[in-house]
Design a protein around this motif. Structure first.
Motif, PDB file in Angstrom:
ATOM      1  N   ASP A  54       0.844  -1.216   0.000  1.00 22.34           N
ATOM      2  CA  ASP A  54       0.000   0.000   0.000  1.00 22.34           C
ATOM      3  C   ASP A  54       0.859   1.238   0.000  1.00 22.34           C
ATOM      4  OD1 ASP A  54      -2.209  -1.587   0.052  1.00 22.34           O
ATOM      5  OD2 ASP A  54      -2.457  -1.517   2.243  1.00 22.34           O
ATOM      6  N   ASP A  55       0.266   2.356  -0.392  1.00 23.19           N
ATOM      7  CA  ASP A  55       1.014   3.610  -0.448  1.00 23.19           C
ATOM      8  C   ASP A  55       0.772   4.468   0.789  1.00 23.19           C
ATOM      9  OD1 ASP A  55      -1.598   4.250  -0.870  1.00 23.19           O
ATOM     10  OD2 ASP A  55      -1.268   5.496  -2.652  1.00 23.19           O
ATOM     11  N   HIS A  56       0.122   3.907   1.842  1.00 20.35           N
ATOM     12  CA  HIS A  56      -0.045   4.664   3.092  1.00 20.35           C
ATOM     13  C   HIS A  56      -0.269   3.687   4.241  1.00 20.35           C
ATOM     14  CE1 HIS A  56      -4.147   3.958   1.654  1.00 20.35           C
ATOM     15  NE2 HIS A  56      -4.486   3.936   2.958  1.00 20.35           N
ATOM     16  N   ILE A  57      -0.015   4.184   5.454  1.00 21.70           N
ATOM     17  CA  ILE A  57      -0.194   3.395   6.667  1.00 21.70           C
ATOM     18  C   ILE A  57      -0.802   4.310   7.740  1.00 21.70           C
ATOM     19  CG2 ILE A  57       0.936   2.137   8.546  1.00 21.70           C
ATOM     20  CD1 ILE A  57       3.072   1.262   6.601  1.00 21.70           C
ATOM     21  N   PHE A  58      -1.822   3.811   8.450  1.00 23.93           N
ATOM     22  CA  PHE A  58      -2.414   4.527   9.587  1.00 23.93           C
ATOM     23  C   PHE A  58      -1.936   3.880  10.874  1.00 23.93           C
ATOM     24  CE2 PHE A  58      -5.537   5.681   6.339  1.00 23.93           C
ATOM     25  CZ  PHE A  58      -5.708   7.036   6.603  1.00 23.93           C
ATOM     26  N   PHE A  59      -1.726   4.692  11.881  1.00 25.78           N
ATOM     27  CA  PHE A  59      -1.416   4.157  13.202  1.00 25.78           C
ATOM     28  C   PHE A  59      -1.713   5.226  14.247  1.00 25.78           C
ATOM     29  CE2 PHE A  59       2.474   5.961  11.473  1.00 25.78           C
ATOM     30  CZ  PHE A  59       2.925   6.800  12.474  1.00 25.78           C
ATOM     31  N   LYS A  60      -1.879   4.768  15.474  1.00 24.27           N
ATOM     32  CA  LYS A  60      -2.121   5.685  16.581  1.00 24.27           C
ATOM     33  C   LYS A  60      -0.806   6.332  16.958  1.00 24.27           C
ATOM     34  CE  LYS A  60      -4.421   5.940  21.050  1.00 24.27           C
ATOM     35  NZ  LYS A  60      -5.093   5.181  22.123  1.00 24.27           N
ATOM     36  N   ALA A  61      -0.796   7.640  16.880  1.00 25.20           N
ATOM     37  CA  ALA A  61       0.473   8.342  17.032  1.00 25.20           C
ATOM     38  C   ALA A  61       0.803   8.654  18.478  1.00 25.20           C
ATOM     39  CB  ALA A  61       0.456   9.633  16.221  1.00 25.20           C
ATOM     40  N   ASP A  62      -0.215   8.687  19.362  1.00 24.12           N
ATOM     41  CA  ASP A  62       0.068   9.125  20.726  1.00 24.12           C
ATOM     42  C   ASP A  62      -0.888   8.402  21.670  1.00 24.12           C
ATOM     43  OD1 ASP A  62       0.880  10.381  22.985  1.00 24.12           O
ATOM     44  OD2 ASP A  62       0.727  12.415  22.171  1.00 24.12           O
ATOM     45  N   ASP A  63      -0.366   7.847  22.757  1.00 23.40           N
ATOM     46  CA  ASP A  63      -1.181   7.177  23.763  1.00 23.40           C
ATOM     47  C   ASP A  63      -1.382   8.028  24.999  1.00 23.40           C
ATOM     48  OD1 ASP A  63      -1.542   4.916  22.246  1.00 23.40           O
ATOM     49  OD2 ASP A  63       0.343   4.018  22.940  1.00 23.40           O
ATOM     50  N   VAL A  73       1.031   7.950   7.236  1.00 21.95           N
ATOM     51  CA  VAL A  73       2.339   8.191   6.596  1.00 21.95           C
ATOM     52  C   VAL A  73       2.313   7.631   5.182  1.00 21.95           C
ATOM     53  CG1 VAL A  73       3.649   8.264   8.743  1.00 21.95           C
ATOM     54  CG2 VAL A  73       3.235   6.062   7.641  1.00 21.95           C
ATOM     55  N   THR A  74       2.966   8.379   4.296  1.00 26.76           N
ATOM     56  CA  THR A  74       3.121   7.931   2.906  1.00 26.76           C
ATOM     57  C   THR A  74       4.603   8.030   2.540  1.00 26.76           C
ATOM     58  OG1 THR A  74       2.753  10.165   2.050  1.00 26.76           O
ATOM     59  CG2 THR A  74       0.805   8.754   2.305  1.00 26.76           C
ATOM     60  N   PRO A  75       5.102   7.141   1.718  1.00 32.26           N
ATOM     61  CA  PRO A  75       6.527   7.174   1.369  1.00 32.26           C
ATOM     62  C   PRO A  75       6.877   8.311   0.408  1.00 32.26           C
ATOM     63  CG  PRO A  75       5.422   5.455   0.142  1.00 32.26           C
ATOM     64  CD  PRO A  75       4.387   6.014   1.068  1.00 32.26           C
ATOM     65  N   VAL A  76       8.071   8.843   0.588  1.00 32.01           N
ATOM     66  CA  VAL A  76       8.612   9.831  -0.356  1.00 32.01           C
ATOM     67  C   VAL A  76       9.600   9.074  -1.241  1.00 32.01           C
ATOM     68  CG1 VAL A  76       9.891  11.966  -0.647  1.00 32.01           C
ATOM     69  CG2 VAL A  76       8.295  11.709   1.281  1.00 32.01           C
ATOM     70  N   LEU A  97      21.790   8.231  -4.159  1.00 36.45           N
ATOM     71  CA  LEU A  97      20.353   7.936  -4.301  1.00 36.45           C
ATOM     72  C   LEU A  97      20.055   7.517  -5.720  1.00 36.45           C
ATOM     73  CD1 LEU A  97      18.831  10.905  -2.294  1.00 36.45           C
ATOM     74  CD2 LEU A  97      19.176   8.550  -1.536  1.00 36.45           C
ATOM     75  N   GLN A  98      19.213   6.495  -5.816  1.00 35.98           N
ATOM     76  CA  GLN A  98      18.799   6.001  -7.117  1.00 35.98           C
ATOM     77  C   GLN A  98      17.282   6.205  -7.259  1.00 35.98           C
ATOM     78  OE1 GLN A  98      20.998   4.858  -9.337  1.00 35.98           O
ATOM     79  NE2 GLN A  98      22.665   5.219  -7.888  1.00 35.98           N
ATOM     80  N   GLN A  99      16.856   6.226  -8.498  1.00 37.75           N
ATOM     81  CA  GLN A  99      15.427   6.356  -8.784  1.00 37.75           C
ATOM     82  C   GLN A  99      14.675   5.177  -8.167  1.00 37.75           C
ATOM     83  OE1 GLN A  99      14.493   6.752 -12.912  1.00 37.75           O
ATOM     84  NE2 GLN A  99      12.277   6.597 -12.602  1.00 37.75           N
ATOM     85  N   GLY A 100      13.611   5.501  -7.449  1.00 37.59           N
ATOM     86  CA  GLY A 100      12.817   4.467  -6.802  1.00 37.59           C
ATOM     87  C   GLY A 100      13.172   4.229  -5.367  1.00 37.59           C
ATOM     88  N   ASP A 101      14.262   4.833  -4.897  1.00 34.90           N
ATOM     89  CA  ASP A 101      14.622   4.667  -3.492  1.00 34.90           C
ATOM     90  C   ASP A 101      13.637   5.429  -2.605  1.00 34.90           C
ATOM     91  OD1 ASP A 101      16.704   3.094  -4.202  1.00 34.90           O
ATOM     92  OD2 ASP A 101      18.220   4.696  -4.022  1.00 34.90           O
ATOM     93  N   ILE A 102      13.488   4.965  -1.339  1.00 36.75           N
ATOM     94  CA  ILE A 102      12.620   5.630  -0.349  1.00 36.75           C
ATOM     95  C   ILE A 102      13.472   6.633   0.394  1.00 36.75           C
ATOM     96  CG2 ILE A 102      11.111   5.311   1.634  1.00 36.75           C
ATOM     97  CD1 ILE A 102      10.075   4.074  -0.920  1.00 36.75           C
ATOM     98  N   LEU A 103      13.223   7.893   0.083  1.00 42.24           N
ATOM     99  CA  LEU A 103      13.967   8.947   0.732  1.00 42.24           C
ATOM    100  C   LEU A 103      13.517   9.146   2.179  1.00 42.24           C
ATOM    101  CD1 LEU A 103      16.051  11.241   0.518  1.00 42.24           C
ATOM    102  CD2 LEU A 103      14.206  12.703  -0.329  1.00 42.24           C
ATOM    103  N   GLY A 104      12.262   9.014   2.407  1.00 39.23           N
ATOM    104  CA  GLY A 104      11.699   9.231   3.741  1.00 39.23           C
ATOM    105  C   GLY A 104      10.170   9.059   3.691  1.00 39.23           C
TER     106      GLY A 104
END
Length: 420
Positions: A54-63, A73-76, A97-104
């Motif tokens: 998937d191109d995104h992920i949900f999660f609980k950020a703070d308890d 979050v989505t990948p850059v 860095l190469q094309q297709g790498d996950i920068l962040g």
């Protein structure tokens, strides 16, 4: 992208939004330290670099107990042009860095402080309290209204019962037709009269004064009330409007407030008079059996003509009655009748001549009547009282002398004197 995130965050702070944007990377830049990643963010970055579908992920950020936060979050991903840009950027770390790498990753976090929830809950509670209070007050108001309506209904029922009782009592003082006319709203309780053609009835008891001298007041009252009750029932049966009782006399008329036409009114009056005389004949035997030596015998007069009929009197008290010469004439006709007999004017006879046998009397003039009146006597037939009546033991006989001619009456008197 780091600068873009700071700008967005600073702008939304001024706007008061609970939204946070961050650019997350573990790559080192000359001007910026590496991002501090939470454990969830580190796992998300690892998943993206390991081929997360998937191109995104949900999660609980703070308890935090004071704060609720959800992050997406989505990948850059490094594209062809961006790889050269990042390598040549003055602040970029030396990397290949190469094309297709996950920068962040880009992180979008929506926060909802507990305080805002409590504030919303406060307003909800206030709303519920207000609604509950209003409901309680409204219920109490409805209960008071229900109690008031119940009280009013009971009072109305009592008033209706009282009025019904009063109405029944009043009905005994009025003719049924007049009673219905007033209580139905057809007639107003105001002084007003109309001129109508009526058939007027008048009767009284022969030798009533003499009868009163032989009876105790209690006996006379009971006898007179029985007589009026019997005659009133017959009058109501034939549709007569009873005007009044005058001593032992009855005044009634046909033609108002209800009428079937002049001819039918005259016929109904005649039938009523015949039935009254017939009933009196039946009652005479009962009264003699009760010890009444001289039972009531009535004379009846009937006349048809124009009278004034309506409410006469004052605004404080009025009487529904008739006046006029034709009403006076009927009393004169009654006085000329024999006991048990019926005398009517020619005006009445003209409407009933086909249903009754009657003989004409000589023309008469009466006081207060300008014209000459031709009376008609109804043949007695079965309405006539018996010539004589004998007691059950055979020791006494009553002879109705008024039904004998003069010669027979004189002969009978002579015989009685001779045998004394």
């Amino acid at each position: 992208m780091i600068e873009l995130g700071e700008m967005i965050n600073s702008d939304q702070d001024h706007q008061g939004f609970n939204f946070e944007y961050r650019f997350l990377t573990d790559t080192t830049y000359a001007d910026h330290a590496p991002s501090e990643l939470s454990e969830a963010e580190k796992r998300a970055l690892d998943k993206f670099r390991n081929g997360f579908p998937d191109d995104h992920i949900f999660f609980k950020a703070d308890d935090s107990p004071w704060d609720h936060a959800v992050s997406m979050v989505t990948p850059v991903v490094v594209v062809e042009n961006c790889a050269d840009c990042e390598s040549e950027s003055p602040g970029a770390a030396s990397s290949d860095l190469q094309q297709g790498d996950i920068l962040g990753m880009q992180s979008f976090t929506v926060r909802q402080p507990i305080a805002s929830n409590l504030l919303a809950l406060k307003y909800l509670l206030l709303y519920m309290i207000a609604a509950g209070t209003f409901g309680i007050l409204f219920s109490r108001y409805q209960l008071r209204l229900a109690a008031r309506f119940k009280s009013q209904s009971e009072e109305l029922a009592q008033n209706n019962e009282f009025l019904a009782g009063i109405s029944m009592k009043i009905s005994r003082y009025l003719s049924p037709q007049v009673y219905r006319s007033i209580f139905s709203g057809e007639s107003d309780a105001s002084i007003s009269t109309e001129r109508k053609k009526l058939t007027v009835f008048f009767s009284d008891i022969k030798d009533f004064t003499q009868t009163t001298e032989t009876l105790q007041p209690e006996e006379l009252t009971a006898l007179l009330n029985e007589y009026f009750s019997e005659m009133s029932a017959i009058a109501e049966k034939h549709g007569a409007t009873i005007d009044k009782f005058i001593g032992d006399a009855i005044v009634a008329f046909f033609g108002d407030p209800e009428t079937k036409g002049t001819s039918e009114d005259a016929r109904a009056c005649l039938h009523m008079a015949q039935e009254m005389q017939e009933r009196l004949g039946e009652l005479a035997g009962q009264w003699r059996a009760q010890g009444i030596e001289h039972p009531f015998r009535a004379r009846i007069g009937i006349n048809t003509g124009y009278c004034n009929v309506g409410n006469f009197g004052s605004e404080a008290r009025m009487d529904y009655t008739i006046i006029g010469a034709e009403a006076n004439l009927v009393a004169r006709l009654e006085a000329s009748a024999e006991p048990g007999g019926i005398v009517m004017s020619y005006e009445t006879y003209a409407h009933v001549r086909d249903i009754v046998s009657a003989r004409q009397l000589p023309p008469m003039r009466f006081k207060g009547i300008a014209r000459e009146v031709i009376p008609y006597v109804v043949d007695p037939g079965r309405n006539r009282a018996p010539l004589s009546e004998t007691t059950a033991d055979g020791r006494r006989m009553t002879v109705n002398l008024d039904q004998l001619d003069d010669h027979t009456r004189e002969t009978l008197n002579k015989l009685l004197k001779d045998h004394q």
